[in-house]
Design a protein around this motif. Structure first.
Motif, PDB file in Angstrom:
ATOM      1  N   UNK A 406       0.792  -1.230   0.000  1.00  0.00           N
ATOM      2  CA  UNK A 406       0.000   0.000   0.000  1.00  0.00           C
ATOM      3  C   UNK A 406       0.824   1.280   0.000  1.00  0.00           C
ATOM      4  N   UNK A 407       2.038   1.257   0.523  1.00  0.00           N
ATOM      5  CA  UNK A 407       2.857   2.473   0.533  1.00  0.00           C
ATOM      6  C   UNK A 407       3.401   2.731  -0.871  1.00  0.00           C
ATOM      7  N   UNK A 408       3.663   4.001  -1.206  1.00  0.00           N
ATOM      8  CA  UNK A 408       4.356   4.268  -2.461  1.00  0.00           C
ATOM      9  C   UNK A 408       5.808   3.800  -2.362  1.00  0.00           C
ATOM     10  N   UNK A 409       6.452   3.682  -3.503  1.00  0.00           N
ATOM     11  CA  UNK A 409       7.883   3.375  -3.556  1.00  0.00           C
ATOM     12  C   UNK A 409       8.207   2.024  -2.912  1.00  0.00           C
ATOM     13  N   UNK A 410       7.596   0.988  -3.445  1.00  0.00           N
ATOM     14  CA  UNK A 410       7.757  -0.358  -2.889  1.00  0.00           C
ATOM     15  C   UNK A 410       9.222  -0.742  -2.680  1.00  0.00           C
ATOM     16  N   UNK A 411      10.055  -0.354  -3.644  1.00  0.00           N
ATOM     17  CA  UNK A 411      11.460  -0.739  -3.560  1.00  0.00           C
ATOM     18  C   UNK A 411      12.106  -0.208  -2.282  1.00  0.00           C
ATOM     19  N   UNK A 412      11.755   1.047  -1.940  1.00  0.00           N
ATOM     20  CA  UNK A 412      12.333   1.643  -0.731  1.00  0.00           C
ATOM     21  C   UNK A 412      11.798   0.950   0.530  1.00  0.00           C
ATOM     22  N   UNK A 687       6.124   7.707  -6.375  1.00  0.00           N
ATOM     23  CA  UNK A 687       7.292   8.145  -5.609  1.00  0.00           C
ATOM     24  C   UNK A 687       6.861   8.518  -4.189  1.00  0.00           C
ATOM     25  N   UNK A 688       7.841   9.032  -3.440  1.00  0.00           N
ATOM     26  CA  UNK A 688       7.544   9.479  -2.072  1.00  0.00           C
ATOM     27  C   UNK A 688       6.847  10.830  -2.034  1.00  0.00           C
ATOM     28  N   UNK A 689       6.571  11.445  -3.172  1.00  0.00           N
ATOM     29  CA  UNK A 689       5.958  12.773  -3.193  1.00  0.00           C
ATOM     30  C   UNK A 689       4.752  12.801  -2.258  1.00  0.00           C
ATOM     31  N   UNK A 697       0.734  10.785   0.859  1.00  0.00           N
ATOM     32  CA  UNK A 697       1.401  10.550  -0.426  1.00  0.00           C
ATOM     33  C   UNK A 697       0.494  10.792  -1.634  1.00  0.00           C
ATOM     34  N   UNK A 698       1.148  11.130  -2.728  1.00  0.00           N
ATOM     35  CA  UNK A 698       0.430  11.383  -3.983  1.00  0.00           C
ATOM     36  C   UNK A 698       0.243  10.053  -4.708  1.00  0.00           C
ATOM     37  N   UNK A 699      -0.867   9.404  -4.442  1.00  0.00           N
ATOM     38  CA  UNK A 699      -1.093   8.058  -4.998  1.00  0.00           C
ATOM     39  C   UNK A 699      -2.082   8.063  -6.153  1.00  0.00           C
TER      40      UNK A 699
END
Ligand code: SF4
Length: 709
Positions: A406-412, A687-689, A697-699
């Motif tokens: 659910x969070x943006x930026x899965x890789x991070x 992104x994390x924006x 977050x901007x999803x």
């Protein structure tokens, strides 16, 4: 042979923020045989949507986490609790209280949330507790606080039915708040003069009911509503008496909005001047207006400003605090409201008190008799995972949520959880993308077992009642938190024996030093006996001497929770989304729900009946775009995003040609992930924006390119 028994227990649906009441038939205290919408619950009056009506089918024991786990091995509760407590204490002693964090969820009950917040802010002494509600409605919270002085939703569901003009902004309520939408449909049928306007870049199932649909360019909501304010002022449609008596800051805001002419707004929002004018005229001439908004407003780098621009329009016209009027944020999750009430956000204390306010800190610490109290805001969700990634936060306890999906930026998020010295996950399921990273997993009770309260979008507190004993070795979240707290050495503050004891303490805190300056007042629910708590009927806060039966709508007397008692107009300048398209990444990626799935599908994915509506992830694209890229239905495309031009962040999806999309924009559902459909985790492309004020977050707005596979 014992005689068979049957009983009916009233509880609430655990999915969306509508908060429907449900009556469940139980045979022999152990078998859930039938389920119906509660006819006397004021949220749904007997209605249920398909997700709610299939709750029993998704409540099977398969896939449950039934034992504490240390690594891949089953463990005793004592060992798992001891390991977590010891490691937390060691890290706090060595690196300070901000080296640990909780990441919790709008799926927790208020009582769970209350003790988690108490442990982190009053005993550990950090405010590093944030929630997946940050992704859902934190911009709405920030906007209410700025305008009204408190996180106070002015409206009730009846207002949606009583409105003469209902504006739905960034909301596909037909799919995301289905029962509420059924109520709106019925109201419109009974009153054909009722006008419905939908504002959404996509034409959705909700738009089918609308008299007018404004397919604005994504991210331009502030322009639309600032232009509305200018129009209202130019056409003598502002309520100067209301503005003078009940608000502050109008002059400054209207001066900033005046430059927005109809043609400039139409151009910026990419809609016709004619339809824009029709909308503005409708707002100006209609007495009873509700503007309901949801993720399309909140999930944006300017989500707080978007919400305030809506609120400004209602304050300027006095369309607030009376029947069928008001700005109304719809919460996504069943208990996002309950969480924010007890301080589940990193920038709030408890009971709507402020971390920055020394008197509030003193009030809470004195009430809790706690050894300490957090004195500065903690890390909001995106910053929290950043700080795990950079090593400042060394242990995280994730409860009832799946941030890998659910969070943006899965890789991070993956990197952060890999590096983190201790990842603890409490969940009712045995497998999801986040549990893969857990060093220790706690089995939590699930919907049919949990007992406590939730608060829905209209401030209504309802009981969620335990129907069955917890499966296997599962415990309630509040019990697990109290066990860890006690093992950390905090014996005194966590000696609760029931959810009612926790609720009683919480209700007592809402009245501590509350001179009416905080709307959240549950003094009328203090000191309930176990029986009274068990019989508690759904009720909207505040519940106090003045309003013993609760409060339908707020601000009916024109008084707000600011120091001056007046509502504040808030300057809202237009800012473009952060993840902008360019020639290499020419498509805007929008995201949202499908009708019959919930979040990351760990529950709704269990029954084929709920998959029948949409059985796979997809990417919706306009026919003209599809033709230009020589794509046809079912072609597989690879999506990559502007800031992640690497393989890990590519997402593979089949095409669905859908002219409800604007050209240059594509849409994908949020539910699928590596666990249930590899490479379809759409949040990996964001992104994390995030919003500078709310941290949301901007999803809904990433810049992506498509390549046929
Ligand atoms: Fe559950 Fe929401 Fe459906 Fe009501 S509308 S039954 S709360 S999912």
């Amino acid at each position: 042979k014992s005689a068979s028994t049957a009983s009916v227990v009233s509880t609430t649906c655990p999915y969306c923020g509508v908060g429907c009441g449900i009556d469940v038939h139980i045979a022999n205290d152990k078998q859930l045989t039938e389920l119906k919408g509660s006819s006397d619950h004021p949220a749904n009056f007997g209605r249920l949507c398909v997700k709610g009506s299939k709750l029993l089918e998704t409540n099977s024991p398969s896939g449950r986490l039934l034992s504490p786990m240390i690594g891949a091995k089953k463990a005793s509760w004592e060992d798992a609790i001891a390991q977590v407590a010891t490691k937390f204490n060691q890290l706090i002693a060595k690196h300070g209280s901000d080296s640990v964090a909780f990441y919790v969820s709008g799926q927790l009950l208020t009582e769970d949330y209350y003790v988690a917040n108490k442990l982190m802010k009053g005993y550990i002494g950090s405010a590093n507790i944030d929630t997946n509600s940050r992704l859902c409605m934190s911009s709405a919270v920030a906007a209410y606080k700025r305008a009204f002085g408190a996180d106070a939703v002015p409206c009730c569901y009846e207002d949606l039915e009583q409105a003469e003009l209902l504006i739905l902004v960034g909301s596909n309520a037909a799919w995301t708040h289905p029962v509420l939408f059924q109520r709106i449909e019925r109201a419109k049928k009974l009153n054909p003069d009722m006008q419905v306007v939908t504002i959404d870049p996509r034409r959705t199932a909700t738009s089918e009911l609308a008299d007018m649909h404004l397919a604005i360019k994504p991210g331009t909501d502030v322009v639309l509503f600032n232009g509305l304010l200018a129009y209202l002022d130019n056409h003598d449609a502002v309520n100067t008496d209301y503005i003078t008596a009940n608000t502050q800051g109008f002059e400054q805001v209207i001066n900033s909005c005046k430059p927005w002419t109809l043609s400039q707004v139409a151009q910026q929002c990419d809609i016709s001047e004619l339809e824009l004018h029709s909308f503005y005229r409708l707002f100006a001439k209609t007495d009873k207006v509700v503007t309901a908004y949801c993720m399309g407003v909140n999930q944006s780098t300017s989500g707080s400003d978007k919400a305030n621009s809506i609120i400004n329009s209602h304050l300027a016209t006095g369309k607030i605090g009376r029947e069928g009027c008001g700005p109304f944020s719809l919460t996504g999750q069943p208990n996002a409201m309950g969480g924010r009430e007890v301080g589940g956000l990193a920038n709030m204390l408890a009971c709507h008190m402020d971390i920055e306010n020394p008197e509030h800190r003193q009030t809470v610490q004195t009430y809790w008799q706690s050894p300490t109290i957090a004195n500065k805001a903690g890390l909001k969700a995106v910053d929290l995972f950043d700080n795990i990634n950079n090593g400042k936060v060394k242990a995280v306890w994730i409860m009832a949520t799946n941030p890998m999906v659910s969070m943006p930026n899965r890789q991070k998020i993956a990197e952060a959880l890999t590096k983190c010295e201790l990842v603890v996950v409490s969940d009712c399921v045995a497998k999801n993308d986040t549990l893969d990273y857990a060093h220790i997993a706690f089995p939590a009770s699930c919907w049919s077992e949990k007992d406590g309260t939730v608060t829905n979008s209209e401030r209504r507190i309802s009981r969620q009642r335990g129907l069955l004993p917890a499966a296997g070795k599962a415990k309630h979240d509040w019990q697990i938190i109290c066990d860890v707290a006690k093992a950390m050495g905090f014996e005194n503050g966590f000696d609760f024996n029931s959810a009612n004891e926790i609720f009683a303490e919480y209700a007592g805190l809402t009245k501590a030093d509350n001179q009416g300056s905080r709307g959240l007042d549950l003094s009328g629910l203090c000191n309930m006996t176990e029986t009274q708590y068990n019989r508690l009927k759904p009720v909207q806060w505040p519940v106090n001497k003045q309003y013993p039966d609760g409060t339908k709508r707020l601000f009916t007397d024109g008084k707000f929770y600011t120091q001056s008692g007046k509502a504040q107009f808030v300057l809202t300048d237009f800012a473009a989304p952060e993840q902008l398209t360019n020639t290499d990444f020419p498509f805007v990626l929008n995201s949202g729900r499908v009708r019959d799935q919930w979040h990351t599908m760990t529950r709704t994915g269990k029954t084929s009946e709920l998959s029948a509506h949409t059985n796979r992830p997809y990417l919706a694209i306009h026919a003209i775009d599809a033709q230009r890229l020589a794509l046809k239905n079912d072609d597989l495309v690879s999506l990559s995003a502007a800031h992640f031009n690497n393989k890990q962040n590519r997402v593979l999806l089949p095409i669905v040609i859908d002219n409800n999309q604007r050209q240059g924009e594509v849409f994908a559902p949020i539910h699928w992930s590596a666990s249930n459909a590899s490479s379809a985790n759409i949040s990996a492309l964001y992104t994390d924006a995030n919003d500078k004020i709310s941290g949301q977050p901007e999803l809904k707005h990433a810049a992506v390119k498509l390549q046929k596979v």
